[in-house]
Design an enzyme around this catalytic site. Structure first.
Site, PDB file in Angstrom:
ATOM      1  CB  CYS A  99      -0.925  -0.022   1.215  1.00  0.00           C
ATOM      2  SG  CYS A  99      -1.893   1.490   1.424  1.00  0.00           S
ATOM      3  CB  CYS A 150      -0.328   2.407   4.128  1.00  0.00           C
ATOM      4  SG  CYS A 150      -1.880   1.802   3.501  1.00  0.00           S
ATOM      5  CG  ASP A 151       3.391   1.037   4.275  1.00  0.00           C
ATOM      6  OD1 ASP A 151       2.979   1.529   5.340  1.00  0.00           O
ATOM      7  OD2 ASP A 151       3.176  -0.142   3.936  1.00  0.00           O
TER       8      ASP A 151
END
Ligand code: NAP
Length: 318
Positions: free
Chosen positions: A145, A148-149
């Protein structure tokens, strides 16, 4: 006698546990069948159990570890009376109400529970390459993701695997942080839509490694590099990346519902617009099992709240 519950929630990621918090606080004493650990990528608590730092979940200015966040979700649901069973649902009969829900032997004549309403939050799984170290290094260099990261990879060299819209989207997003993004695809032609392809070709930070597959993921505590193979001539080489984003697709966990609940060709459950209602009255679906677009913990939690409120109002109307 099989016990009948007003609300049974199947699945225990952010969507299911938020539905549990809301329906418990509405005095519906929900039963959450949370799943059962069967593999590293399939366990109660959903995909956040595979994540390290979560920095985009509101309310945690310093971030929180994914598993810790899920422990908090769980404790909050239990505090208001949600009952959580660690088991896997093996069959659901949606043909009449109260719905029959089986755990254990799916051929047993009597279901394990009956439910007046059901909230389905079984989530989705990111497809993985299936090679050594991949799962172990999730959250330590390997990710599924970018939203997200990506932030953790500022000024680094990142590889993205895949040739579909997801891979292009992830690669383009990652160029906001990375020095360089190498998109590794197993063929010499992308599957992604032409407009997305063009966007990637125009982006000077994206380099393409065509006809290559990843064979090796290196790193003890965090990713230190990968080994790739050219599928046309079998030549092997190494890439010194510190981030590896696997973007080869997702699979919703909807096997139990085939032929019973409406689903898209991709297998995602279909819900009514602006609602979590499925095609079966009294059955609601929330989180990634019905969302192939946002796929975020916060949107899953939001739709879990919607499902609980819709179920509660529907029960009230009976
Ligand atoms: P996808 O379209 O199925 O693409 C998966 C890609 O991964 C393909 O290029 C495939 O290669 C590759 N792949 C699959 N297994 C692999 C393996 N084991 N090793 C190496 N490569 C592998 O999946 P997606 O990109 O997640 O997209 C899913 C759906 O969502 C699509 O309909 C897509 O259009 C849509 N979507 C749209 C957007 C957007 O419009 N913004 C964004 C994301 C997704 P091959 O090409 O060789 O099969």
């Amino acid at each position: 006698m099989t016990e009948t519950r007003e609300v049974i929630i199947v699945g225990s990621g952010p969507a299911g546990l938020t539905a549990a918090i809301y329906s418990a606080r509405a005095n519906l004493a929900p039963l959450v069948i949370e799943g059962e650990p069967s593999s590293t990528s399939d366990q109660p608590g959903g995909q956040l159990m595979l994540t390290t730092d979560v920095e985009n979940y509101p309310g945690f200015p310093d971030g929180i570890m994914g598993p810790e966040l899920m422990v908090n979700f769980r404790a909050q649901a239990e505090r208001f009376g949600a009952e959580i069973v660690t088991d896997k649902v093996t069959r659901i009969d949606f043909s009449s109400r109260p719905f029959g829900v089986w755990i254990g032997d799916p051929d047993a004549t009597e279901p394990s529970y009956r439910a007046t309403s059901l909230i389905i939050s079984t989530g989705a799984q990111s497809l993985m390459l299936g090679i050594d170290n991949e799962t172990r290094l999730i959250g330590h260099g390997v990710s599924t993701c970018a939203t997200c990261d990506g932030f953790f990879f500022r000024d680094q060299h990142i590889a993205v695997i895949g040739g579909g819209d997801s891979a292009i989207e992830e690669a383009s997003f990652l160029t906001r942080f990375a020095d360089k993004v190498t998109l590794i695809h197993r063929r010499d032609e992308l599957r992604a839509s032409k407009i997305m392809q063009q966007r990637a070709f125009d982006n000077t930070k994206i380099e393409f490694l065509w006809n290559h597959v990843v064979e090796r993921i290196d790193g003890e505590n965090s990713l230190t590099g990968i080994g790739v193979r050219n599928v046309t001539d079998d030549r092997r080489s190494d890439l010194d990346v510190t981030g590896l984003f696997v973007a080869i697709g997702h699979r919703p966990n909807t096997g139990l519902f085939i032929g019973q609940l409406d689903m898209a060709e991709s297998g995602y459950l279909v819900t009514a617009p602006d609602s979590t209602r499925t095609n079966v009255e009294g059955v609601y679906a929330c989180g990634d099992v019905q969302d192939d677009y946002f796929r975020q913990a916060i949107t899953a939690a939001g739709s879990g709240c919607m499902a609980a409120i819709e179920a509660e109002r529907w029960l009230e109307s009976l």
